[in-house]
Design an enzyme around this catalytic site. Structure first.
Site, PDB file in Angstrom:
ATOM      1  N   SER A 179       0.865  -1.169   0.000  1.00 25.19           N
ATOM      2  CA  SER A 179       0.000   0.000   0.000  1.00 25.19           C
ATOM      3  C   SER A 179       0.909   1.228   0.000  1.00 25.19           C
ATOM      4  CB  SER A 179      -0.938  -0.030   1.209  1.00 25.19           C
ATOM      5  OG  SER A 179      -1.714   1.134   1.285  1.00 25.19           O
ATOM      6  N   TYR A 225      -5.399   8.522  -5.367  1.00 25.86           N
ATOM      7  CA  TYR A 225      -4.305   7.610  -5.010  1.00 25.86           C
ATOM      8  C   TYR A 225      -4.508   7.089  -3.590  1.00 25.86           C
ATOM      9  CZ  TYR A 225       0.356   5.883  -3.927  1.00 25.86           C
ATOM     10  OH  TYR A 225       1.404   5.090  -3.541  1.00 25.86           O
ATOM     11  N   LYS A 242      -5.115   3.186  -2.036  1.00 29.99           N
ATOM     12  CA  LYS A 242      -4.228   2.612  -1.029  1.00 29.99           C
ATOM     13  C   LYS A 242      -4.955   2.339   0.292  1.00 29.99           C
ATOM     14  CE  LYS A 242      -0.723   2.247  -3.676  1.00 29.99           C
ATOM     15  NZ  LYS A 242      -0.257   0.901  -4.082  1.00 29.99           N
TER      16      LYS A 242
END
Length: 285
Positions: free
Chosen positions: A142, A156, A160
């Site tokens: 991650s 983004y 994650k």
């Protein structure tokens, strides 16, 4: 030259996104230690050139992670070649910068296709083999952005955060089968992550989002000067794969540790501030 000190047991490794960054460091260290490695990339020739080694222990594979069939074929080829898959490292992914309003639906979906659904495709494909052998370790990469996100990286961070969430639950789901799961949250490491090869920036900036532009500028200035050593990160991931009781969560980098602990403090303060309201939801009478 062999470096058997980094790992005690011989294993078969399946690593995505192996032609650069953490993936490439992992492949090189593992091959140097005499491990069997299946490594994937969209560009196999570039992968082979970057690794610089041809041996029976190295299986380079073309994979389109957003294509479930492509992933399944690569997993099956690895199983057929090495007769087991002991450690999977879901490393492939890329960054995407911009406010939600500045990024298109297509850009958002493409990001989730690789960063999240690519990981899910690999897990689905490898689980039947790990269940049958009653062992295995899935390591999902991650980011500290999946714990403590920064301004201008909403999509983004969303991918994650998703990787962390699915990893936590997966760890519970497969523990009784002898399978382990770790999610790794790195900070800033000196890889190609901040270059156009690994980072997509909005093509439609909106002038009102000046804080987003300022945040991006600060991050991009770090390129080539990040404090994290990717070789040390790779060695750390290899080490936990050799542990009998590996962690479910692993922070990598002093910056990642600091940001995560700060986030914990913020959460505790906010939760306690609204404790009375949070607990006042029950039916009365």
């Amino acid at each position: 030259m062999k470096n058997n000190k980094i790992i005690e047991n011989n294993k078969v490794w399946f690593i995505t996104g192996a032609s650069k960054g953490f993936g490439l460091s992992l492949v090189k260290q593992l091959l140097a230690a005499g491990q069997k490695v299946a490594a994937t990339s969209r560009y196999v020739a570039s992968l082979v050139k970057a690794v610089g080694e041809v041996s029976d222990n190295f299986l380079p594979l073309y994979v389109n992670l957003s294509d479930e069939k492509s992933v399944a074929e690569a997993i099956q080829t690895t199983q057929n070649t090495f007769k087991s898959i002991d450690v999977v490292i879901n490393n492939a992914g890329y960054g995407i910068g911009g406010s939600i309003e500045e990024l298109t639906d297509e850009e958002a979906r493409e990001s989730f296709d690789i960063n999240v659904f690519g990981t899910l495709n690999v897990i689905r494909a490898v689980m039947p083999f790990m269940r049958e052998q009653k062992s295995g370790h899935i390591i999902n990469i991650s980011s500290i952005a999946g714990i403590a996100a920064g301004t201008g990286w909403a999509l983004y961070a969303a991918t994650k955060f998703a990787v962390i969430g699915l990893s936590e639950v997966l760890a519970d789901d497969v523990r009784s089968m002898g399978i382990k799961v770790t999610v790794v949250a790195p900070g800033a490491f000196r890889t190609s992550f901040l270059t156009p090869d690994s980072l997509v920036m909005t093509k439609n900036p909106i002038s009102e989002y000046q804080d987003v532009r300022n945040s991006h500028a600060r991050y991009l200035q770090m390129d080539g000067n990040q404090i994290g050593d990717p070789e040390k990160a790779a060695a750390a991931m290899i080490k936990i794969a050799d542990d009998d009781n590996p962690p479910v969560h692993l922070l990598l980098g002093e910056d990642a540790y600091s940001r995560a602990m700060t986030k914990l403090g913020v959460l505790e303060k906010e939760f306690k501030l609204n404790e009375e309201l949070s607990k006042s939801m029950a039916y009365q009478g």
